[in-house]
Design an enzyme around this catalytic site. Sequence first.
Site, PDB file in Angstrom:
ATOM      1  N   HIS A  50       0.743  -1.348  -0.054  1.00 31.08           N
ATOM      2  CA  HIS A  50       0.069  -0.063  -0.098  1.00 31.08           C
ATOM      3  C   HIS A  50       0.725   1.228  -0.179  1.00 31.08           C
ATOM      4  CE1 HIS A  50       0.513  -0.186   4.536  1.00 31.08           C
ATOM      5  NE2 HIS A  50       0.508   1.137   4.394  1.00 31.08           N
ATOM      6  N   ASP A  80      -0.541  -7.121   1.076  1.00 30.39           N
ATOM      7  CA  ASP A  80      -0.132  -6.157   1.311  1.00 30.39           C
ATOM      8  C   ASP A  80       1.413  -6.164   1.130  1.00 30.39           C
ATOM      9  OD1 ASP A  80      -0.046  -3.327   1.479  1.00 30.39           O
ATOM     10  OD2 ASP A  80      -0.432  -3.405   3.567  1.00 30.39           O
ATOM     11  N   GLY A 154       4.125   5.844   8.538  1.00 30.35           N
ATOM     12  CA  GLY A 154       5.916   5.870   8.212  1.00 30.35           C
ATOM     13  C   GLY A 154       6.451   4.617   8.832  1.00 30.35           C
ATOM     14  N   SER A 156       4.923   1.604   8.493  1.00 34.82           N
ATOM     15  CA  SER A 156       4.546   0.610   7.685  1.00 34.82           C
ATOM     16  C   SER A 156       5.830   0.052   6.742  1.00 34.82           C
ATOM     17  CB  SER A 156       3.381   1.010   6.523  1.00 34.82           C
ATOM     18  OG  SER A 156       2.132   1.256   7.215  1.00 34.82           O
ATOM     19  N   LEU A 209     -11.647 -19.462  -2.422  1.00 34.65           N
ATOM     20  CA  LEU A 209     -12.464 -20.003  -1.907  1.00 34.65           C
ATOM     21  C   LEU A 209     -13.656 -19.296  -1.220  1.00 34.65           C
ATOM     22  CD1 LEU A 209     -13.279 -22.736  -0.549  1.00 34.65           C
ATOM     23  CD2 LEU A 209     -11.866 -22.529   1.417  1.00 34.65           C
ATOM     24  N   GLY A 210     -13.266 -18.430  -0.573  1.00 32.76           N
ATOM     25  CA  GLY A 210     -14.397 -17.484  -0.263  1.00 32.76           C
ATOM     26  C   GLY A 210     -14.756 -17.588   1.424  1.00 32.76           C
ATOM     27  N   VAL A 211     -13.535 -17.667   2.218  1.00 32.50           N
ATOM     28  CA  VAL A 211     -13.828 -17.925   3.511  1.00 32.50           C
ATOM     29  C   VAL A 211     -12.827 -17.221   4.541  1.00 32.50           C
ATOM     30  CG1 VAL A 211     -14.794 -20.300   3.551  1.00 32.50           C
ATOM     31  CG2 VAL A 211     -12.493 -19.802   3.741  1.00 32.50           C
TER      32      VAL A 211
END
Length: 300
Positions: A50, A80, A154, A156, A209-211
Site C-alpha cells: 500500500h 499487502d 511511516g 509501515s 475459496l471465499g472464507v
Amino acid sequence: MLKQFSDELSKIAINSQKYVTHLKLHTTHNGGVASGIVCKDDGIIITNQHVIDSVKSIDVTLSNGEVYSATVIGEDKFTDLAILHIDQSHLPTPQFANSDVLSLGQVVLALGNPLDFQLSITMGIISGLNRSIPNKLGRLMNNMIQTDAALSPGSSGGPLLDIDGRIIGINTAIIIGVAQGLSFTIPSNTVTWVSSTLLKEGVIIRGFLGVAGETIAGNPQTIGSDNQVLRVTGIAKGSPADGVIRYGDHILSIDEKRIKTFDDISKMLNKDTIGKLTKIEIIRDNTIIKDSFTPTKLIL
C-alpha cells in the site's frame, strides 16, 4: 536483571537498524515516507504494497546514509507486500523467525520511520494472534499479529522483532481514532513465502475459496493430537465455499493436505487449482465431512 534486559534490547536495536531502510515516496502530490527491510544482500527490499501504490519513484536510504533509487519488481495486494530492488550488494540481512510458534504476551520490538523520525524503535507485547482485518480492497487479511507496540504513519514496512532480534513480521496497519494500542503485523512465514514466490514468478495468482477464518485447537478425539484447525468465521456470498461450508465449520484439509492456518489455504489454492474440482474435509458437530468445491480465480 532489568539492566541486563535493557542492554540486550539495546544490542537488538543497534544490530537491527543495519537492515531497516527509509523509503521516500514521490507522488504527483506530497508523497510520503515508509519503512523497508533488506531481505537479500543483493539489494532486495521488502515493504508494504500500500505504501508504493501509485508512486512515481522511490528513494531508499540505507542505515549508512547512502541513497539509492528503487525499482518495484513484484507486489501482492492480497497480503499487502511488495518487493523493491536497489543497485547494491553485500548488504546486511536479518534472520526470520517461525511465526507459527508465537505466544500471547511475548515481548516484541517494532522498528521503522514513524512520522519520518528515522530508525525509531518501540516495545510492546503480542496482544492477539490470527486476527483478521480489512485491506484497502475491502478483503480480509487473515492470520495477522496484533501488538500494542506503538506504530504511526511511516512505520509501515518495518520489522516486528522477537527478543532474539529475529523478524516475526512486517508492520502494516494501525487503527486510528477509535482505539489506541491496536497495531497489526503480517507474520514472517507469510512474508517469506510471498517474497520468495514474487522473486521467482513476479506475480502470485490465487484460487478463491471465499472464507475468513482463525486458527484454533480442535477436538483431539476427532482429529488426534495435532489438533490445530481453521475455524470458519465468514463466508462470501456466491463464493465456491457458499453451500459447501458453514459458519463455525473447522477446515481440516484441502486436496488431502492438512490445513491449520489461513496461510495454508493461500498456498494450497495456487493458479493450478483454478477451475478444478478440489477435495475438502471439514469438521461439523465433531463429525468429519468430505466434500468438494471448485476454486475460482481471486480477483483483486
